[in-house]
Design a protein around this motif. Structure first.
Motif, PDB file in Angstrom:
ATOM      1  N   SER A 244       1.132  12.165 -21.887  1.00 48.44           N
ATOM      2  CA  SER A 244       2.311  11.311 -22.050  1.00 48.44           C
ATOM      3  C   SER A 244       2.452  10.440 -20.814  1.00 48.44           C
ATOM      4  N   PHE A 245       2.560   9.133 -21.011  1.00 50.99           N
ATOM      5  CA  PHE A 245       2.836   8.237 -19.892  1.00 50.99           C
ATOM      6  C   PHE A 245       3.915   7.244 -20.293  1.00 50.99           C
ATOM      7  N   ILE A 246       4.609   6.733 -19.308  1.00 49.86           N
ATOM      8  CA  ILE A 246       5.718   5.817 -19.568  1.00 49.86           C
ATOM      9  C   ILE A 246       5.189   4.566 -20.272  1.00 49.86           C
ATOM     10  N   GLY A 247       5.769   4.256 -21.425  1.00 48.77           N
ATOM     11  CA  GLY A 247       5.356   3.102 -22.213  1.00 48.77           C
ATOM     12  C   GLY A 247       4.399   3.424 -23.335  1.00 48.77           C
ATOM     13  N   ARG A 248       3.887   4.664 -23.368  1.00 48.02           N
ATOM     14  CA  ARG A 248       2.873   5.011 -24.379  1.00 48.02           C
ATOM     15  C   ARG A 248       3.402   4.836 -25.802  1.00 48.02           C
ATOM     16  N   ASN A 249       4.602   5.355 -26.078  1.00 41.79           N
ATOM     17  CA  ASN A 249       5.145   5.273 -27.432  1.00 41.79           C
ATOM     18  C   ASN A 249       5.265   3.832 -27.905  1.00 41.79           C
TER      19      ASN A 249
ATOM     20  N   PRO B 202      -0.616  14.989 -11.751  1.00 44.15           N
ATOM     21  CA  PRO B 202       0.225  14.932 -12.953  1.00 44.15           C
ATOM     22  C   PRO B 202       1.324  13.881 -12.867  1.00 44.15           C
ATOM     23  N   PHE B 203       1.821  13.631 -11.678  1.00 43.59           N
ATOM     24  CA  PHE B 203       2.845  12.601 -11.499  1.00 43.59           C
ATOM     25  C   PHE B 203       2.312  11.225 -11.869  1.00 43.59           C
ATOM     26  N   LEU B 204       1.126  10.881 -11.351  1.00 43.83           N
ATOM     27  CA  LEU B 204       0.568   9.563 -11.640  1.00 43.83           C
ATOM     28  C   LEU B 204       0.006   9.470 -13.052  1.00 43.83           C
ATOM     29  N   ARG B 205      -0.329  10.590 -13.657  1.00 39.37           N
ATOM     30  CA  ARG B 205      -0.729  10.555 -15.076  1.00 39.37           C
ATOM     31  C   ARG B 205       0.464  10.158 -15.948  1.00 39.37           C
ATOM     32  N   LEU B 206       1.670  10.448 -15.478  1.00 35.28           N
ATOM     33  CA  LEU B 206       2.886  10.021 -16.170  1.00 35.28           C
ATOM     34  C   LEU B 206       3.227   8.570 -15.846  1.00 35.28           C
ATOM     35  N   MET B 207       3.033   8.161 -14.610  1.00 37.37           N
ATOM     36  CA  MET B 207       3.524   6.870 -14.139  1.00 37.37           C
ATOM     37  C   MET B 207       2.609   5.702 -14.476  1.00 37.37           C
ATOM     38  N   LEU B 208       1.304   5.955 -14.668  1.00 41.33           N
ATOM     39  CA  LEU B 208       0.334   4.877 -14.817  1.00 41.33           C
ATOM     40  C   LEU B 208      -0.275   4.856 -16.208  1.00 41.33           C
ATOM     41  N   SER B 209      -0.637   3.662 -16.665  1.00 41.18           N
ATOM     42  CA  SER B 209      -1.207   3.501 -18.003  1.00 41.18           C
ATOM     43  C   SER B 209      -2.645   3.989 -18.084  1.00 41.18           C
ATOM     44  N   ASN B 210      -3.405   3.873 -17.009  1.00 41.57           N
ATOM     45  CA  ASN B 210      -4.753   4.427 -16.956  1.00 41.57           C
ATOM     46  C   ASN B 210      -4.663   5.860 -16.446  1.00 41.57           C
ATOM     47  N   ASP B 211      -5.675   6.648 -16.702  1.00 48.11           N
ATOM     48  CA  ASP B 211      -5.602   8.087 -16.422  1.00 48.11           C
ATOM     49  C   ASP B 211      -6.313   8.424 -15.120  1.00 48.11           C
TER      50      ASP B 211
ATOM     51  N   ILE C  99       0.864  -1.187   0.000  1.00 49.08           N
ATOM     52  CA  ILE C  99       0.000   0.000   0.000  1.00 49.08           C
ATOM     53  C   ILE C  99       0.898   1.234   0.000  1.00 49.08           C
ATOM     54  N   THR C 100       0.694   2.114  -0.973  1.00 49.22           N
ATOM     55  CA  THR C 100       1.512   3.314  -1.102  1.00 49.22           C
ATOM     56  C   THR C 100       0.618   4.521  -1.265  1.00 49.22           C
ATOM     57  N   ASP C 101       0.839   5.558  -0.452  1.00 51.25           N
ATOM     58  CA  ASP C 101       0.107   6.807  -0.579  1.00 51.25           C
ATOM     59  C   ASP C 101       0.969   7.832  -1.312  1.00 51.25           C
ATOM     60  N   VAL C 102       0.386   8.442  -2.322  1.00 53.36           N
ATOM     61  CA  VAL C 102       1.057   9.480  -3.104  1.00 53.36           C
ATOM     62  C   VAL C 102       0.302  10.781  -2.872  1.00 53.36           C
ATOM     63  N   SER C 103       0.972  11.785  -2.337  1.00 52.97           N
ATOM     64  CA  SER C 103       0.319  13.047  -2.016  1.00 52.97           C
ATOM     65  C   SER C 103       1.193  14.205  -2.493  1.00 52.97           C
ATOM     66  N   GLY C 104       0.677  15.424  -2.332  1.00 51.94           N
ATOM     67  CA  GLY C 104       1.396  16.608  -2.778  1.00 51.94           C
ATOM     68  C   GLY C 104       0.675  17.295  -3.922  1.00 51.94           C
ATOM     69  N   THR C 105       1.069  18.532  -4.206  1.00 49.97           N
ATOM     70  CA  THR C 105       0.374  19.333  -5.207  1.00 49.97           C
ATOM     71  C   THR C 105       0.468  18.741  -6.609  1.00 49.97           C
ATOM     72  N   ASP C 106       1.506  17.937  -6.873  1.00 46.85           N
ATOM     73  CA  ASP C 106       1.686  17.350  -8.203  1.00 46.85           C
ATOM     74  C   ASP C 106       1.315  15.869  -8.256  1.00 46.85           C
ATOM     75  N   ALA C 107       0.559  15.380  -7.262  1.00 48.31           N
ATOM     76  CA  ALA C 107       0.247  13.945  -7.218  1.00 48.31           C
ATOM     77  C   ALA C 107      -0.478  13.497  -8.485  1.00 48.31           C
TER      78      ALA C 107
ATOM     79  N   ALA D 117      -1.888  -0.002 -14.462  1.00 54.64           N
ATOM     80  CA  ALA D 117      -0.601  -0.703 -14.521  1.00 54.64           C
ATOM     81  C   ALA D 117       0.532   0.307 -14.578  1.00 54.64           C
ATOM     82  N   MET D 118       1.679  -0.128 -14.097  1.00 52.45           N
ATOM     83  CA  MET D 118       2.923   0.605 -14.323  1.00 52.45           C
ATOM     84  C   MET D 118       3.690  -0.127 -15.405  1.00 52.45           C
ATOM     85  N   LEU D 119       4.126   0.625 -16.407  1.00 54.77           N
ATOM     86  CA  LEU D 119       4.813   0.046 -17.548  1.00 54.77           C
ATOM     87  C   LEU D 119       6.249   0.541 -17.618  1.00 54.77           C
ATOM     88  N   ASN D 120       7.098  -0.259 -18.276  1.00 49.59           N
ATOM     89  CA  ASN D 120       8.439   0.228 -18.589  1.00 49.59           C
ATOM     90  C   ASN D 120       8.402   0.942 -19.943  1.00 49.59           C
ATOM     91  N   GLU D 121       9.539   1.463 -20.364  1.00 45.59           N
ATOM     92  CA  GLU D 121       9.574   2.228 -21.615  1.00 45.59           C
ATOM     93  C   GLU D 121       9.223   1.371 -22.827  1.00 45.59           C
TER      94      GLU D 121
END
Length: 360
Positions: free
Chosen positions: A262-267, A64-73, A54-62, A87-91
């Motif tokens: 843009s998210f990691i793995g999108r290209n 946009p950060f997860l929009r980059l890190m995760l495949s779903n929006d 279980i991981t909590d992600v907080s902060g003013t950029d939480a 999911a979290m994807l690699n490049e």
């Protein structure tokens, strides 16, 4: 000695057969894996899933950060408590981990696999340079999954009135806080269910209450056959870093709209779509006597070969079933090699049982 959840001594007292799972000492079953499987399909049971990360992600950029890190929006999660599968994807577009993410008042809560817990922490922190975010591993929490058609009714008898009201009104894939408890309507069995995250120092007493009210403890063995019948994928078997969500029946965890996100793995995923997806994950049913296991070869006449990624005997259906990665052109029939002999299998949708109903 492996890692232990707060319920370790209780598992032993209940007669559990313990095994090592991703470095954790966890119950395989408490006497009969098949009985436990049927109990969840017909009534309800409780799984100790405190090994989940279980991981909590907080902060003013939480966001946009997860929009980059995760495949779903995560921008689609507009209300506090709303959640979805992602999911979290690699490049290269491979699956590092599958997860459920919920929006909270402070940011987001991620539920990921035990196998990848430390890797995910490092992966998240590696990408925080340009974001104002905080990453907090919640190893102070325990985690229970109460699953089965009677789960909400039975659990309502155990919880206090405010928590009972929450679970009776939760929509699927939503969660709600009650103090430091987080209650969600999710699960990994294909049945109705509630998952509860609570302070670890309250876990043993609550687990005792559940058992005292007749909610049966269920081990990892039944958890695996239940999720396989439901067609839910397993990290390391049905998905991994060498295969994209498109090869793991996980199309729904990828949000390609809006196009500017843009998210990691999108290209890599867009390249795969442009070139044409070559593999898919299907269900297999063995009509003869035998056992289907991960790693067994599959051949499709006139098409090509594939591999079973997960397989077992289905207690609900009474036959051996499997998930298999096969060529995209695969039709309704195939063969599986079992002990150097080839056996016919039926190719079906990778959902065998949902809410107690056989779908194949």
């Amino acid at each position: 000695m492996g890692l232990r959840t707060p319920m370790y001594d209780m598992h032993l007292a209940l007669g559990a057969k313990m095994i090592n799972f991703s470095g954790w000492e966890l119950p395989l079953h408490y006497g009969s894996q098949v009985d436990e499987h049927h109990h969840v399909r017909n009534e309800c049971g409780v799984f100790d899933v405190s090994h989940m990360c279980i991981t909590d992600v907080s902060g003013t950029d939480a966001e946009p950060f997860l929009r980059l890190m995760l495949s779903n929006d995560v921008a689609r999660l507009t209300a506090s408590g709303a959640g979805h599968y992602s999911a979290m994807l690699n490049e290269q577009g491979g699956v590092i981990d599958d997860l459920i993410v919920f929006r909270t008042a402070e940011g987001f809560r991620l539920i990921t696999n035990a196998l990848t817990c430390q890797k995910i922490q490092g992966w998240l922190k590696q990408h925080t340079q340009n974001f104002s975010v905080s990453i907090q591993l919640r190893d102070d929490l325990a985690h229970f999954a109460i699953q089965g058609p009677e789960s909400i009714e039975r659990l309502s008898e155990v919880l206090n009135s405010s928590r009972a009201h929450i679970i009776q009104n939760l929509a699927a894939y939503h969660g709600s806080f009650d103090g430091d408890w987080f209650l969600t309507r999710t699960g990994y069995t294909g049945e109705e269910g509630i998952e509860i995250m609570l302070p670890a120092d309250q876990a043993v007493d609550f687990f005792n209450e559940l058992i005292g009210y007749g909610i049966t403890p269920i081990g990892l063995g039944a958890r695996d056959t239940l999720r396989l019948e439901a067609g839910f994928t397993l990290l390391g078997n049905d998905m991994d870093e060498n295969h994209s969500p498109y090869a793991a029946n996980m199309h729904h965890v990828v949000a390609l709209e809006p196009k500017e996100r843009s998210f990691i793995g999108r290209n890599a995923l867009e390249t795969q779509l442009s070139n044409g997806i070559q593999e898919k994950l299907v269900g297999l049913v063995l009509e003869e006597r035998g056992v289907l296991r991960a790693g067994q070869p599959v051949r499709i006449e006139g098409v090509g070969q594939g591999t079973i990624t997960s397989g077992s005997f289905s207690p609900t259906i009474g036959k051996a079933i499997a998930l298999a990665r096969v060529p995209i052109q695969t039709g309704e029939r195939g063969e599986v090699e079992i002990r150097q002999k080839w056996y016919p299998v039926r190719v079906v949708s990778p959902r065998f049982v949902r809410h107690g109903k056989i779908l194949i």
